[in-house]
Design a protein around this motif. Structure first.
Motif, PDB file in Angstrom:
ATOM      1  N   SER A 221      69.665 100.952  99.077  1.00  0.00           N
ATOM      2  CA  SER A 221      70.993 100.627  99.135  1.00  0.00           C
ATOM      3  C   SER A 221      71.002 100.312 100.434  1.00  0.00           C
ATOM      4  N   SER A 222      70.721 101.403 101.059  1.00  0.00           N
ATOM      5  CA  SER A 222      71.208 101.242 102.858  1.00  0.00           C
ATOM      6  C   SER A 222      70.253 100.531 103.351  1.00  0.00           C
ATOM      7  N   HIS A 223      69.742  99.808 103.070  1.00  0.00           N
ATOM      8  CA  HIS A 223      69.201  98.496 103.915  1.00  0.00           C
ATOM      9  C   HIS A 223      70.529  97.337 103.687  1.00  0.00           C
ATOM     10  N   TYR A 224      70.893  97.081 102.560  1.00  0.00           N
ATOM     11  CA  TYR A 224      71.450  95.993 101.812  1.00  0.00           C
ATOM     12  C   TYR A 224      72.889  96.372 101.559  1.00  0.00           C
ATOM     13  N   LEU A 225      73.516  97.811 102.273  1.00  0.00           N
ATOM     14  CA  LEU A 225      74.908  98.316 102.454  1.00  0.00           C
ATOM     15  C   LEU A 225      75.387  98.459 101.215  1.00  0.00           C
ATOM     16  N   PHE A 226      75.281  98.628 100.021  1.00  0.00           N
ATOM     17  CA  PHE A 226      76.044  98.820  98.611  1.00  0.00           C
ATOM     18  C   PHE A 226      75.637 100.792  98.525  1.00  0.00           C
ATOM     19  N   GLU A 227      76.278 100.674  97.836  1.00  0.00           N
ATOM     20  CA  GLU A 227      77.066 102.164  97.270  1.00  0.00           C
ATOM     21  C   GLU A 227      76.794 102.421  95.677  1.00  0.00           C
ATOM     22  N   PRO A 228      75.680 103.054  95.395  1.00  0.00           N
ATOM     23  CA  PRO A 228      75.109 103.078  93.780  1.00  0.00           C
ATOM     24  C   PRO A 228      75.911 104.046  93.494  1.00  0.00           C
ATOM     25  N   CYS A 229      76.481 103.892  91.628  1.00  0.00           N
ATOM     26  CA  CYS A 229      77.184 104.586  91.417  1.00  0.00           C
ATOM     27  C   CYS A 229      76.906 104.187  89.319  1.00  0.00           C
ATOM     28  N   ALA A 230      76.395 105.630  89.223  1.00  0.00           N
ATOM     29  CA  ALA A 230      75.953 105.342  87.759  1.00  0.00           C
ATOM     30  C   ALA A 230      77.147 106.073  86.930  1.00  0.00           C
ATOM     31  N   CYS A 231      76.992 105.247  86.092  1.00  0.00           N
ATOM     32  CA  CYS A 231      78.112 105.252  84.422  1.00  0.00           C
ATOM     33  C   CYS A 231      78.417 106.843  84.176  1.00  0.00           C
ATOM     34  N   THR A 232      78.945 106.997  83.820  1.00  0.00           N
ATOM     35  CA  THR A 232      79.267 108.284  82.539  1.00  0.00           C
ATOM     36  C   THR A 232      77.948 108.245  81.872  1.00  0.00           C
ATOM     37  N   PRO A 233      76.844 109.110  81.123  1.00  0.00           N
ATOM     38  CA  PRO A 233      75.997 108.902  80.420  1.00  0.00           C
ATOM     39  C   PRO A 233      77.135 108.686  78.786  1.00  0.00           C
ATOM     40  N   ALA A 234      75.475 107.529  77.793  1.00  0.00           N
ATOM     41  CA  ALA A 234      76.403 106.764  76.956  1.00  0.00           C
ATOM     42  C   ALA A 234      77.895 106.521  76.881  1.00  0.00           C
ATOM     43  N   ALA A 235      78.289 105.550  78.037  1.00  0.00           N
ATOM     44  CA  ALA A 235      79.224 105.529  78.322  1.00  0.00           C
ATOM     45  C   ALA A 235      78.989 104.085  78.920  1.00  0.00           C
ATOM     46  N   GLY A 236      78.524 103.169  77.884  1.00  0.00           N
ATOM     47  CA  GLY A 236      78.112 101.887  78.506  1.00  0.00           C
ATOM     48  C   GLY A 236      79.102 100.693  78.823  1.00  0.00           C
ATOM     49  N   TRP A 237      80.778 100.671  78.131  1.00  0.00           N
ATOM     50  CA  TRP A 237      81.515 100.441  78.536  1.00  0.00           C
ATOM     51  C   TRP A 237      82.083  99.979  80.157  1.00  0.00           C
ATOM     52  N   GLU A 238      82.287 101.309  80.783  1.00  0.00           N
ATOM     53  CA  GLU A 238      82.086 101.483  82.224  1.00  0.00           C
ATOM     54  C   GLU A 238      81.286 100.050  82.676  1.00  0.00           C
ATOM     55  N   LYS A 239      80.194  99.388  81.697  1.00  0.00           N
ATOM     56  CA  LYS A 239      79.728  98.058  82.893  1.00  0.00           C
ATOM     57  C   LYS A 239      79.543  96.826  82.015  1.00  0.00           C
ATOM     58  N   GLY A 240      80.898  97.100  81.030  1.00  0.00           N
ATOM     59  CA  GLY A 240      80.402  95.752  79.882  1.00  0.00           C
ATOM     60  C   GLY A 240      80.639  94.452  80.572  1.00  0.00           C
ATOM     61  N   GLN A 241      80.471  94.661  81.781  1.00  0.00           N
ATOM     62  CA  GLN A 241      80.379  92.808  81.909  1.00  0.00           C
ATOM     63  C   GLN A 241      78.988  92.780  81.964  1.00  0.00           C
ATOM     64  N   VAL A 242      78.072  93.560  82.302  1.00  0.00           N
ATOM     65  CA  VAL A 242      76.363  93.040  82.238  1.00  0.00           C
ATOM     66  C   VAL A 242      75.945  93.057  80.817  1.00  0.00           C
ATOM     67  N   GLU A 243      76.232  93.949  80.422  1.00  0.00           N
ATOM     68  CA  GLU A 243      76.336  95.130  78.935  1.00  0.00           C
ATOM     69  C   GLU A 243      76.183  93.628  77.766  1.00  0.00           C
ATOM     70  N   ASN A 244      77.449  92.930  77.860  1.00  0.00           N
ATOM     71  CA  ASN A 244      77.410  91.107  77.311  1.00  0.00           C
ATOM     72  C   ASN A 244      76.920  90.118  77.851  1.00  0.00           C
ATOM     73  N   GLN A 245      76.070  90.260  78.928  1.00  0.00           N
ATOM     74  CA  GLN A 245      75.560  89.674  79.452  1.00  0.00           C
ATOM     75  C   GLN A 245      74.356  88.922  79.323  1.00  0.00           C
ATOM     76  N   VAL A 246      73.630  90.675  78.241  1.00  0.00           N
ATOM     77  CA  VAL A 246      72.325  90.602  77.627  1.00  0.00           C
ATOM     78  C   VAL A 246      72.699  90.064  76.817  1.00  0.00           C
ATOM     79  N   GLY A 247      73.370  89.979  75.931  1.00  0.00           N
ATOM     80  CA  GLY A 247      73.786  89.048  74.629  1.00  0.00           C
ATOM     81  C   GLY A 247      73.813  87.590  74.522  1.00  0.00           C
ATOM     82  N   THR A 248      74.420  86.874  76.100  1.00  0.00           N
ATOM     83  CA  THR A 248      74.879  85.740  76.021  1.00  0.00           C
ATOM     84  C   THR A 248      73.746  85.512  76.058  1.00  0.00           C
ATOM     85  N   ASN A 249      73.239  85.829  77.378  1.00  0.00           N
ATOM     86  CA  ASN A 249      71.982  85.397  77.427  1.00  0.00           C
ATOM     87  C   ASN A 249      70.667  85.050  76.681  1.00  0.00           C
TER      88      ASN A 249
END
Length: 505
Positions: A221-249
């Protein structure tokens, strides 16, 4: 049957002054029903079952039915039995009542124990603000074998541009490789990455949003200059876009089952599919634009790095006396000079690099099958010179892909008692001259029908010497101005026994 149309006709007739008796007789209704319509303004009557429903047929089987329903609720949806199957099980245990009673009680119980539907707040992201990462498991046919692969899914939150790449496992090395490939595919990464709490990334979940991340992942993350942010446990809705992507893909790319010879071909196909979807899918917020058009607007804001991150983890092993290093259930060869020494392994997603005292000594493609041997015959050639008998059953040499001419020489030498010694002497020249040159020398020996160690080594020496002398630059001072000519008359003088005073000119 009392329907809305009948109620309307009754109300119209009563409004015209007809008696309730005549209206009841006209529409074949009871006077009580006509009186009920006349006494209220309802336009529709519905039957409501009383709240406390009795199930006399179930009797003592109610407790058993509740136990079965609780067990089924804990199972995944795909493994749950239908109410008909549950009814059949109760019948085997002695239940003699109807299926309808079991069905009605099961429906009531499920409604009472159904979890309250969650409500969410819609999210909005700025350009290059965040991307989301997740894993999915997909079934693919690789090399004729149906396998379950782990697919890393990445999605840019603003443009909805998606990316996915398949691996054998969900190791940290694969996580880093997925980010490296996503960086190259998108042309950069966002300011923030949103994740679950996988053990490969998060070592400890602290109170609140604090997390203790893996050190190697923080370097990424330091090399690519992004900040990691972990969701609340068992709260997948906080990254709902990629959760939806799994099904559509899964529905648009992985069904029906994909068939490829190797992972490289599969991943190349996945990149093509991600681009094709981006060109054709409309953006959910900007309906007049495709996902790719919005991605083109976001791309200049992504954080692009000129150098690639070296995404590997490390491990320490000791090499065995057979020049083997065992890692993850697979044996890999290293040069025989390092047998018995401590070896450092750099673990990449698709390859392993072996080093001793900081110097790279071997590199192999990763093999994920347990009990396999990944051997390089060149690592064992110095030992073969001292132990030529190992050529008969030596594991490194059994599947060695040699040129056809070398294989023919191998078969031709078998008629000699010392064939293994001769063949080992020929193969020992491979590190020095190369396998191609040895193959040419063997081909020349086969053409001359003189297959032996000395002949092949002679041809090999001549080939290499001619190539070396042809490139030597001769200074002008050392060049011969007049080529020497041989005179055979000198030998005639010697044959007559006279003193030889002639000189070769």
């Amino acid at each position: 049957m009392l329907i809305v149309e009948t109620i309307r006709k009754v109300r119209l007739a009563l409004e015209k002054g007809e008696s309730q008796r005549s209206v009841a007789k006209k529409y074949r209704l009871s006077r009580t029903t006509v009186g009920k319509i006349a006494s209220c303004d309802e336009t529709e009557f519905k039957y409501t079952r009383r709240q406390e429903v009795q199930y006399p047929a179930l009797g003592s089987f109610i407790e058993r039915l509740i136990e079965i329903l609780r067990q089924e609720a804990e199972l995944p949806a795909k493994r749950r039995r239908t109410v008909k199957k549950i009814h059949e099980e109760l019948q085997r245990e002695g239940y003699s009542g109807s299926y309808d009673a079991v069905r009605r009680y099961s429906r009531t119980w499920k409604e009472e124990h159904r979890s309250r539907k969650s409500a969410y707040i819609p999210l909005q992201f700025a350009k290059a603000e965040a991307f989301q990462f997740d894993w999915s498991e997909e079934t693919v046919k690789i090399g004729g074998v149906v396998r379950k692969l782990q697919v890393a899914q990445v999605r840019l939150c603003y443009s909805r541009m998606r990316f996915c790449v398949a691996f054998e496992r969900q190791e940290l090395a694969m996580v880093m490789e997925a980010h490296i490939r996503a960086h190259e595919f998108f042309g950069g990464l966002c300011e923030r990455g949103i994740y679950d709490n996988p053990k490969t990334i998060v070592q400890e979940i602290c109170p609140g949003k604090e997390r203790e991340y893996n050190k190697r992942f923080l370097q990424l993350s330091s090399h690519y200059l992004f900040e990691p942010c972990a969701c609340t446990p068992a709260a997948g809705w906080e990254k709902g876009q990629v959760e939806n992507q799994v099904g559509t893909n899964r529905a648009s790319v992985f069904v029906p089952c994909l068939k490829f010879e190797n992972l490289a071909e599969l991943n190349a196909h996945l990149e093509e599919q991600m681009l094709a979807l981006a060109y054709t899918c409309r953006h959910p917020e900007f309906q007049d634009k495709t996902v790719f058009e919005v991605f083109e607007e976001e791309k200049p804001y992504l954080r692009r790095q000129k150098t690639l991150f070296s995404g590997y983890t490390t491990a320490e092993r000791r090499a065995s006396v057979q020049c083997l290093v065992r890692f993850d259930g697979t044996n890999y060869s290293i040069p025989c000079d390092f047998a018995g020494k401590h070896v450092s392994i750099r673990i990449f997603a698709e390859r392993l690099v072996f080093a001793v005292d900081g110097k790279t000594v071997a590199e192999h493609v990763r093999n994920f099958e347990k009990g396999r041997y990944v051997l390089d015959p060149l690592h064992y050639l110095p030992l073969l010179e001292r132990k030529p008998g190992a050529l008969r059953n030596g594991r490194p040499f059994l599947d060695w892909e040699l040129p056809e001419s070398v294989r023919k020489v191998w078969e031709a030498l078998r008629r000699y008692p010392d064939w293994d010694r001769q063949m080992s002497a020929i193969l020992s020249t491979v590190p020095r001259y190369g396998l191609e040159a040895v193959g040419i020398a063997c081909e020349m020996a086969l053409e001359e029908k003189a297959v032996s160690q000395s002949v092949i080594l002679n041809f090999l020496t001549r080939l290499t010497e001619e190539s070396q002398t042809a490139n030597i630059a001769v200074p002008d001072k050392l060049r011969i101005l007049e080529e020497p000519r041989s005179d055979c008359k000198v030998y005639d003088v010697l044959l007559r026994g006279k003193p030889c005073c002639a000189r070769v000119s």
